[in-house]
Motif scaffolding. Structure first.
Motif, PDB file in Angstrom:
ATOM      1  N   THR A 110     -11.768   1.099   6.704  1.00 50.18           N
ATOM      2  CA  THR A 110     -11.702   0.103   7.778  1.00 50.18           C
ATOM      3  C   THR A 110     -12.919   0.196   8.679  1.00 50.18           C
ATOM      4  O   THR A 110     -13.413  -0.821   9.177  1.00 50.18           O
ATOM      5  CB  THR A 110     -10.424   0.290   8.619  1.00 50.18           C
ATOM      6  OG1 THR A 110      -9.290   0.355   7.760  1.00 50.18           O
ATOM      7  CG2 THR A 110     -10.249  -0.865   9.596  1.00 50.18           C
TER       8      THR A 110
ATOM      9  N   GLY B   6     -10.965   1.503  -2.715  1.00 52.55           N
ATOM     10  CA  GLY B   6      -9.659   1.783  -2.131  1.00 52.55           C
ATOM     11  C   GLY B   6      -8.444   1.468  -2.974  1.00 52.55           C
ATOM     12  O   GLY B   6      -7.391   2.080  -2.790  1.00 52.55           O
TER      13      GLY B   6
ATOM     14  N   GLU C 203      -8.154   5.219   4.663  1.00 54.81           N
ATOM     15  CA  GLU C 203      -7.988   3.958   5.378  1.00 54.81           C
ATOM     16  C   GLU C 203      -8.848   3.898   6.637  1.00 54.81           C
ATOM     17  O   GLU C 203      -9.365   2.836   6.992  1.00 54.81           O
ATOM     18  CB  GLU C 203      -6.507   3.746   5.723  1.00 54.81           C
ATOM     19  CG  GLU C 203      -5.649   3.383   4.525  1.00 54.81           C
ATOM     20  CD  GLU C 203      -5.995   2.019   3.940  1.00 54.81           C
ATOM     21  OE1 GLU C 203      -6.435   1.129   4.696  1.00 54.81           O
ATOM     22  OE2 GLU C 203      -5.840   1.844   2.721  1.00 54.81           O
TER      23      GLU C 203
ATOM     24  N   SER D 287      -0.826  -5.533   5.324  1.00 57.24           N
ATOM     25  CA  SER D 287       0.151  -4.558   4.833  1.00 57.24           C
ATOM     26  C   SER D 287       1.561  -4.887   5.293  1.00 57.24           C
ATOM     27  O   SER D 287       2.527  -4.685   4.558  1.00 57.24           O
ATOM     28  CB  SER D 287      -0.222  -3.145   5.317  1.00 57.24           C
ATOM     29  OG  SER D 287      -1.439  -2.728   4.762  1.00 57.24           O
TER      30      SER D 287
ATOM     31  N   TYR E 228       0.974   5.969  -0.664  1.00 56.57           N
ATOM     32  CA  TYR E 228       0.378   7.272  -0.972  1.00 56.57           C
ATOM     33  C   TYR E 228       1.381   8.094  -1.765  1.00 56.57           C
ATOM     34  O   TYR E 228       2.493   7.629  -2.052  1.00 56.57           O
ATOM     35  CB  TYR E 228      -0.056   8.001   0.305  1.00 56.57           C
ATOM     36  CG  TYR E 228       1.006   8.078   1.378  1.00 56.57           C
ATOM     37  CD1 TYR E 228       1.962   9.090   1.385  1.00 56.57           C
ATOM     38  CD2 TYR E 228       1.052   7.129   2.407  1.00 56.57           C
ATOM     39  CE1 TYR E 228       2.935   9.160   2.365  1.00 56.57           C
ATOM     40  CE2 TYR E 228       2.018   7.194   3.393  1.00 56.57           C
ATOM     41  CZ  TYR E 228       2.952   8.211   3.376  1.00 56.57           C
ATOM     42  OH  TYR E 228       3.922   8.280   4.348  1.00 56.57           O
TER      43      TYR E 228
ATOM     44  N   THR F 216      -5.115   3.843  -2.252  1.00 56.57           N
ATOM     45  CA  THR F 216      -3.932   3.419  -1.482  1.00 56.57           C
ATOM     46  C   THR F 216      -3.497   1.989  -1.775  1.00 56.57           C
ATOM     47  O   THR F 216      -2.525   1.517  -1.200  1.00 56.57           O
ATOM     48  CB  THR F 216      -4.235   3.506   0.027  1.00 56.57           C
ATOM     49  OG1 THR F 216      -5.303   2.577   0.341  1.00 56.57           O
ATOM     50  CG2 THR F 216      -4.636   4.915   0.437  1.00 56.57           C
TER      51      THR F 216
ATOM     52  N   PRO G  69      -5.878   1.874   9.969  1.00 55.00           N
ATOM     53  CA  PRO G  69      -6.893   0.834  10.138  1.00 55.00           C
ATOM     54  C   PRO G  69      -7.279   0.596  11.597  1.00 55.00           C
ATOM     55  O   PRO G  69      -8.445   0.322  11.890  1.00 55.00           O
ATOM     56  CB  PRO G  69      -6.228  -0.409   9.528  1.00 55.00           C
ATOM     57  CG  PRO G  69      -5.270   0.144   8.524  1.00 55.00           C
ATOM     58  CD  PRO G  69      -4.725   1.373   9.170  1.00 55.00           C
TER      59      PRO G  69
ATOM     60  N   PHE H 265      -0.446   2.449   7.349  1.00 49.25           N
ATOM     61  CA  PHE H 265      -1.351   1.343   7.082  1.00 49.25           C
ATOM     62  C   PHE H 265      -1.440   0.372   8.259  1.00 49.25           C
ATOM     63  O   PHE H 265      -2.128  -0.646   8.179  1.00 49.25           O
ATOM     64  CB  PHE H 265      -0.930   0.649   5.792  1.00 49.25           C
ATOM     65  CG  PHE H 265      -0.939   1.596   4.632  1.00 49.25           C
ATOM     66  CD1 PHE H 265      -2.138   2.007   4.081  1.00 49.25           C
ATOM     67  CD2 PHE H 265       0.245   2.150   4.156  1.00 49.25           C
ATOM     68  CE1 PHE H 265      -2.163   2.925   3.043  1.00 49.25           C
ATOM     69  CE2 PHE H 265       0.238   3.062   3.118  1.00 49.25           C
ATOM     70  CZ  PHE H 265      -0.974   3.459   2.568  1.00 49.25           C
TER      71      PHE H 265
ATOM     72  N   ASN I 150       0.836  -1.193   0.000  1.00 49.18           N
ATOM     73  CA  ASN I 150       0.000   0.000   0.000  1.00 49.18           C
ATOM     74  C   ASN I 150       0.874   1.247   0.000  1.00 49.18           C
ATOM     75  O   ASN I 150       2.040   1.199   0.396  1.00 49.18           O
ATOM     76  CB  ASN I 150      -0.903   0.002   1.239  1.00 49.18           C
ATOM     77  CG  ASN I 150      -1.650  -1.306   1.403  1.00 49.18           C
ATOM     78  OD1 ASN I 150      -1.407  -2.065   2.329  1.00 49.18           O
ATOM     79  ND2 ASN I 150      -2.550  -1.584   0.482  1.00 49.18           N
TER      80      ASN I 150
ATOM     81  N   THR J 239      -5.470  -0.244  -0.915  1.00 48.69           N
ATOM     82  CA  THR J 239      -6.367  -0.791   0.108  1.00 48.69           C
ATOM     83  C   THR J 239      -5.646  -1.693   1.109  1.00 48.69           C
ATOM     84  O   THR J 239      -5.246  -2.813   0.798  1.00 48.69           O
ATOM     85  CB  THR J 239      -7.532  -1.605  -0.488  1.00 48.69           C
ATOM     86  OG1 THR J 239      -8.121  -0.882  -1.561  1.00 48.69           O
ATOM     87  CG2 THR J 239      -8.588  -1.862   0.568  1.00 48.69           C
ATOM     88  N   SER J 240      -5.515  -1.175   2.314  1.00 45.17           N
ATOM     89  CA  SER J 240      -5.010  -1.983   3.414  1.00 45.17           C
ATOM     90  C   SER J 240      -6.179  -2.502   4.231  1.00 45.17           C
ATOM     91  O   SER J 240      -6.571  -3.639   4.090  1.00 45.17           O
ATOM     92  CB  SER J 240      -4.064  -1.179   4.304  1.00 45.17           C
ATOM     93  OG  SER J 240      -3.760  -1.916   5.483  1.00 45.17           O
ATOM     94  N   VAL J 241      -6.763  -1.637   5.058  1.00 49.40           N
ATOM     95  CA  VAL J 241      -7.812  -1.952   6.042  1.00 49.40           C
ATOM     96  C   VAL J 241      -7.431  -3.146   6.923  1.00 49.40           C
ATOM     97  O   VAL J 241      -8.290  -3.721   7.600  1.00 49.40           O
ATOM     98  CB  VAL J 241      -9.207  -2.178   5.399  1.00 49.40           C
ATOM     99  CG1 VAL J 241      -9.618  -0.972   4.578  1.00 49.40           C
ATOM    100  CG2 VAL J 241      -9.264  -3.438   4.547  1.00 49.40           C
TER     101      VAL J 241
END
Length: 237
Positions: free
Chosen positions: A138, A173, A134, A186, A117, A177, A208, A204, A115, A179-181
């Motif tokens: 999340t 997401g 995030e 991550s 930015y 990014t 979350p 990340f 992930n 997407t982590s969540v």
């Protein structure tokens, strides 16, 4: 230590990283954003049915934090799950890294399903936007998990809205990014990607967890009555 629960969280997180993150690493040209999002959703859905009755199939430190703050598990159980989830993510990423190395020309440094930015985001989202994204993404996942489950375990059709929510989250997401969540999801790949993936990893993990904590608080407001009886403890699963 509750060995079955710890083993379930370890195995579930390992499989989530290997298959779902693996779709972004080795099959992105064939699947695209929609395919990757569905892979995350379908993988979690399958794991929810396979492991939900054992551990609740959190496979995500943010979900475990939400369960802890909702009063469904104690701090010792939460810590055991967190350790299992991070270790599972590392092993899953290691297996994926080994597989990726067998594919000629596949680059594993820098990206590897991680992930990011700024210049590591498809749309160039900045650090503040990434943090906000995030947290909100999340929040949705953890809120849905808390709302559809009546205790720690995922039973019946509980896994369906959870899997659908994760797929929808990734559709939104991934361009932002990646997407982590999920801090564990991550963490594992970032260890093998190195470079900027590691320097940006903190966001990340933190965002979350913030989203999960807010979701637990919001759930208490919208679902004020306890949806777990006092006698329903982790040992009853």
């Amino acid at each position: 230590m509750q060995k079955r629960i710890v083993a379930s969280e370890f195995l579930g997180t390992l499989l989530l990283v290997f298959f779902a993150v693996g779709s972004a690493v080795v099959a992105v040209e064939y699947l695209g954003t929609v395919g990757i999002a569905l892979t995350f959703g379908f993988t979690l859905l399958a794991l929810a049915y396979a492991l939900g009755p054992i551990s609740g199939c959190h496979v995500n430190p943010a979900v475990t934090l939400g369960m802890f703050m909702a009063g469904r598990i104690d701090i010792r159980t939460a810590v055991e799950r967190w350790v299992a989830q991070f270790l599972g993510a590392i092993v899953g990423a290691a297996l994926l890294f080994l597989l990726a190395k067998q594919i000629p020309g596949l680059e594993t440094s820098g990206e590897f399903g991680t992930n990011g930015y700024d210049d590591r985001s498809a749309v160039g989202i900045n650090i503040g936007g990434a943090f906000l994204a995030e947290v909100v993404l999340t929040f949705l996942l953890v809120y849905v998990v808390l709302a559809v489950t009546h205790k720690v375990a995922v039973t019946g059709f509980d896994g369906l809205p959870i899997g659908l929510a994760l797929a929808a989250i990734h559709l939104v997401g991934i361009p932002l990014t990646g997407t982590s969540v999920n801090p564990a999801r991550s963490f594992g790949p970032a260890l093998f990607a190195g470079g900027a993936a590691l320097s940006q990893l903190w966001l990340f993990i933190v965002a979350p967890l913030v989203g999960g904590a807010i979701a637990a608080y919001a759930h208490r407001l919208t679902h004020p009555f306890p949806n777990v009886l006092p006698e329903e403890t982790e040992d009853a699963i």
